[in-house]
Design a protein around this motif. Structure first.
Motif, PDB file in Angstrom:
ATOM      1  N   GLY A  68      -5.782   0.179  11.757  1.00  0.00           N
ATOM      2  CA  GLY A  68      -6.353   1.436  11.286  1.00  0.00           C
ATOM      3  C   GLY A  68      -6.065   1.761   9.831  1.00  0.00           C
ATOM      4  N   ASP A  69      -5.266   0.945   9.142  1.00  0.00           N
ATOM      5  CA  ASP A  69      -4.979   1.202   7.731  1.00  0.00           C
ATOM      6  C   ASP A  69      -6.256   1.261   6.907  1.00  0.00           C
ATOM      7  OD1 ASP A  69      -2.254   1.406   7.789  1.00  0.00           O
ATOM      8  OD2 ASP A  69      -1.848  -0.619   7.023  1.00  0.00           O
ATOM      9  N   ILE A  70      -6.231   2.143   5.927  1.00  0.00           N
ATOM     10  CA  ILE A  70      -7.323   2.185   4.945  1.00  0.00           C
ATOM     11  C   ILE A  70      -6.730   1.618   3.662  1.00  0.00           C
ATOM     12  CG2 ILE A  70      -8.890   3.700   3.678  1.00  0.00           C
ATOM     13  CD1 ILE A  70      -8.143   5.601   6.316  1.00  0.00           C
ATOM     14  N   LEU A  71      -7.327   0.554   3.165  1.00  0.00           N
ATOM     15  CA  LEU A  71      -6.732  -0.189   2.051  1.00  0.00           C
ATOM     16  C   LEU A  71      -7.668  -0.229   0.860  1.00  0.00           C
ATOM     17  CD1 LEU A  71      -5.410  -3.296   4.073  1.00  0.00           C
ATOM     18  CD2 LEU A  71      -4.100  -1.303   3.367  1.00  0.00           C
ATOM     19  N   LEU A  72      -7.044  -0.066  -0.298  1.00  0.00           N
ATOM     20  CA  LEU A  72      -7.796  -0.233  -1.547  1.00  0.00           C
ATOM     21  C   LEU A  72      -7.032  -1.276  -2.353  1.00  0.00           C
ATOM     22  CD1 LEU A  72     -10.072   0.757  -3.410  1.00  0.00           C
ATOM     23  CD2 LEU A  72      -8.483   2.481  -4.278  1.00  0.00           C
ATOM     24  N   PHE A  73      -7.648  -2.437  -2.553  1.00  0.00           N
ATOM     25  CA  PHE A  73      -6.924  -3.542  -3.176  1.00  0.00           C
ATOM     26  C   PHE A  73      -6.972  -3.458  -4.690  1.00  0.00           C
ATOM     27  CE2 PHE A  73      -8.343  -5.223   0.964  1.00  0.00           C
ATOM     28  CZ  PHE A  73      -7.094  -5.411   1.526  1.00  0.00           C
ATOM     29  N   ARG A  74      -5.813  -3.631  -5.306  1.00  0.00           N
ATOM     30  CA  ARG A  74      -5.732  -3.789  -6.758  1.00  0.00           C
ATOM     31  C   ARG A  74      -5.552  -5.272  -7.019  1.00  0.00           C
ATOM     32  NH1 ARG A  74      -7.819   0.576  -8.081  1.00  0.00           N
ATOM     33  NH2 ARG A  74      -6.788   2.480  -7.436  1.00  0.00           N
ATOM     34  N   THR A  75      -6.488  -5.856  -7.739  1.00  0.00           N
ATOM     35  CA  THR A  75      -6.432  -7.307  -7.929  1.00  0.00           C
ATOM     36  C   THR A  75      -6.649  -7.663  -9.404  1.00  0.00           C
ATOM     37  OG1 THR A  75      -8.799  -7.484  -7.517  1.00  0.00           O
ATOM     38  CG2 THR A  75      -7.354  -7.781  -5.634  1.00  0.00           C
TER      39      THR A  75
END
Ligand SMILES: Nc1nc2c(ncn2[C@@H]2O[C@H](COP(=O)(O)OP(=O)(O)OP(=O)(O)O)[C@@H](O)[C@H]2O)c(=O)[nH]1
Ligand SMILES: [Mg+2]
Length: 364
Positions: free
Chosen positions: A355-362
């Protein structure tokens, strides 16, 4: 499809595989009352129903929502001797080599109009027939590989010697009627096992295809399966009813389900059970265009999750802005979540939670 789950439907002829497949995919594949209706495998892609995604779509309100998908492969019925080419034979076993999991449809329903290959209803016997075929097919695969690697080992190849040792142990295990899943293996063994695509290495969910009447009450066939394999490996469904549900309007469908004592359509229960069995979880991402659900194995680290979204993201992973589903919906908006300091910055070692909401910094 990257990151999506593939499940192969196996079982005896007339067990109800195509009926289940139709119910799952609404694809309209012919399901007829005679064996070997299915000659070519049919692949259907089904969206994973997830109320959390619906809720996130409401809160974030991007133009679209993209659910995770499961691919189902319907194959022809296996019969005793399939590994040697009986029935439609080996060809069909080959179709299920590359799936992640098996849905094993077991006939528990009585119907004089539908022929049973053994002319009687006996779910335990039927499961054993199919499992034996899968074992024998795997045994053949292992023996073939063993023959080749033994020649290399004789020429002094050390890695080949170690592989032979593993293959002999695997062969003995299969020969004793034990599935490849659960075999003791070191790194080399694990690699060999992966490359063999063995059928008995795949997790299997038993789908007990019951009569409509047995859905609410007890079914001795289901009880026997649960007794032998455990409740979390058995799911009782009435495949025919599930297929019929599709032809109803949504309102009528609810009514019908209540009348027969079903709380959710089979597909929801089936996908839930498959995720459970396979140890899969979902995480979500969003941007200005969409909110989207993805699938990863439980225990996956943040960079692995990033890799499911985009293979470059795994290599270039820096951090993941993270918020749990409950925290987010409680906050009610992205702005509120930020203001309350609920968005965490997680690194490479972070274990993704369901259920995590993730915003990736790449790095790009
Ligand atoms: N009474 C009853 N009949 C069912 C049920 N599920 C399937 N059938 C019937 O059983 C017959 C065979 O179903 P299929 O789904 O074609 O079986 P299959 O396993 O795909 O068979 P093959 O492709 O030949 O291996 C059809 O006539 C179905 O309508 C059920 O739950 N109850
Ligand atoms: Mg079929």
């Amino acid at each position: 499809m990257a990151g999506s789950l593939r499940a192969g439907i196996v079982g005896l002829p007339n067990a109800g595989k195509s009926t289940l497949f139709n119910a799952l995919t609404a694809a309209g594949v012919p399901a007829e009352a005679y064996p070997f209706t299915t000659i070519d495998p049919n692949v259907g892609v089904v969206e994973v129903p997830d109320e959390r995604l619906d809720r996130l779509f409401e809160i974030l309100a991007p133009p679209r929502k993209v659910p995770a998908v499961v691919e189902f492969v319907d194959i022809a019925g296996l019969v005793a001797g399939a590994h040697k080419g009986e029935g439609l034979g080996n060809r069909f076993l080959a179709h299920i080599r590359e799936v992640d999991a098996l849905l094993h449809v077991v006939r528990c329903f009585e119907d004089v109009n539908v022929a049973h290959p053994s002319a009687s209803i006996d779910p335990l016997r039927d499961v054993e027939t199919i499992e034996t075929e899968l074992l024998l097919a795997d045994l053949e695969t292992v023996e073939k590989r063993l023959g080749r690697v033994e020649r290399l080992a004789r020429s002094g190849d050390r890695a080949a010697e170690r592989e032979v040792e593993f293959l002999v142990r695997l062969k003995d295990r299969l020969g004793a009627g034990q599935p490849a899943a659960g075999v003791d293996c070191d790194e080399l063994g694990a690699e060999v096992l992966r490359s063999l695509f063995l059928l008995t290495a795949k997790p299997a969910l038993l789908v007990a295809n019951v009569d409509e009447a047995s859905l609410a009450g007890d079914c001795p066939g289901v009880a026997a399966l649960v007794d032998s394999f455990g409740a979390d490996r058995v799911l009782a469904l009435c495949c025919k009813l599930e297929a019929e549900l599709l032809s109803l309007e949504p309102g009528e469908r609810e009514e019908y389900m209540t009348a027969v004592g079903l709380e959710a359509p089979g597909i929801r229960r089936l996908i839930r059970a498959a995720y459970q069995l396979l140890g899969l979880i979902s995480f979500f991402t969003f941007n200005e265009k969409e909110v989207r659900a993805w699938t990863v194995p439980r225990g996956a680290l943040a960079p692995q999750a990033a890799g499911v979204v985009h293979s470059d993201f795994e290599r270039g992973f820096i951090r993941a802005e993270t918020i749990g589903y409950a925290d987010f919906t409680e906050a009610g908006s992205l702005k509120a979540a930020r203001e309350h300091g609920l968005i965490r910055s997680e690194g490479r070692e972070y274990v993704v939670e369901d259920g995590d909401i993730l915003l990736f910094r790449t790095q790009t």
